[in-house]
Design an enzyme around this catalytic site. Sequence first.
Site, PDB file in Angstrom:
ATOM      1  N   SER A 170       0.857  -1.186   0.000  1.00 11.67           N
ATOM      2  CA  SER A 170       0.000   0.000   0.000  1.00 11.67           C
ATOM      3  C   SER A 170       0.888   1.228   0.000  1.00 11.67           C
ATOM      4  O   SER A 170       2.069   1.154   0.364  1.00 11.67           O
ATOM      5  CB  SER A 170      -0.884  -0.003   1.259  1.00 11.67           C
ATOM      6  OG  SER A 170      -1.477   1.250   1.488  1.00 11.67           O
TER       7      SER A 170
ATOM      8  N   TYR B 166      -3.471  -0.141  10.156  1.00  9.78           N
ATOM      9  CA  TYR B 166      -3.375  -0.543   8.747  1.00  9.78           C
ATOM     10  C   TYR B 166      -1.984  -0.241   8.205  1.00  9.78           C
ATOM     11  O   TYR B 166      -1.349  -1.096   7.563  1.00  9.78           O
ATOM     12  CB  TYR B 166      -4.440   0.198   7.938  1.00  9.78           C
ATOM     13  CG  TYR B 166      -4.411  -0.087   6.451  1.00  9.78           C
ATOM     14  CD1 TYR B 166      -5.017  -1.232   5.935  1.00  9.78           C
ATOM     15  CD2 TYR B 166      -3.798   0.792   5.558  1.00  9.78           C
ATOM     16  CE1 TYR B 166      -5.000  -1.498   4.572  1.00  9.78           C
ATOM     17  CE2 TYR B 166      -3.779   0.532   4.197  1.00  9.78           C
ATOM     18  CZ  TYR B 166      -4.386  -0.615   3.714  1.00  9.78           C
ATOM     19  OH  TYR B 166      -4.362  -0.868   2.363  1.00  9.78           O
TER      20      TYR B 166
END
Length: 257
Positions: free
Chosen positions: A148, A161
């Site tokens: 990510s 996250y």
Amino acid sequence: MTTPSTSLALTGLNALVIGGSSGIGEAIAHGYAAAGARVAIAGRVAPKLEAAAARLAERFPGTRGYVADVTDPLALASLAETVEQDFGQVDVLLPCQGTTIIKPTLDFTREEFNHIVATNQTSVFFACTTFGRAMLARGSGAIVNIASLSAHRGWPRACPYAMTKHAVLALTHTLAAEWGPQGVRVNAISPGFFLTDLNRDKMPPERKESALRRTPMGRFGELDELVGAAVYLASPAAGFVTGTVINVDGGYLASGI
């Protein structure tokens, strides 16, 4: 000296996409099948998985779907055994399972933190080791992890996250270094801003505006634009590529400001 392959074809390979019932995972599953691979997908929610498997099989007969919650060690072991028995060896693994919660860091509960880590980090680690074990025994295989933008920068309001995605890069680099001598390649893709079921409704308008403003190409990515990188990393053309992270982000990380 042998001539290096430039083939992006995945013909003759079996690919398993975990988290393949929607979003990035489903798009890449279709891409792998279009490139010639026999594809299986796995997902946690039965109706969602079955619908995705039907969409895939309609275009590519012979594909399979498996319901499995890979955060459960027994379910992951069972998935590996079942896939091996009725689908064949897994030559390409793409563990795409993921979840997020967007809120101030101080507001995260232990339960929310544990859930994100179990899905995005722990289950990815054990998916790699579970399927990587057979790859190592054969002396070949490719794993493509999904990182990510948050694996490269601070990511306010999504701290757990971001932590897990930093861990995915550490996992990718470490397995590449450790397993390269035995013929198993491990790489990753860092997607930029793609609106998926995971984030479409969770991203507030101001966060979407900021994403567009900071992305040099000035738009969100289309899921199909991730397929090329995933196919390349799984293909013979990437035979000497391991430990690499491809950023598919419209220039976000390159912009620097």
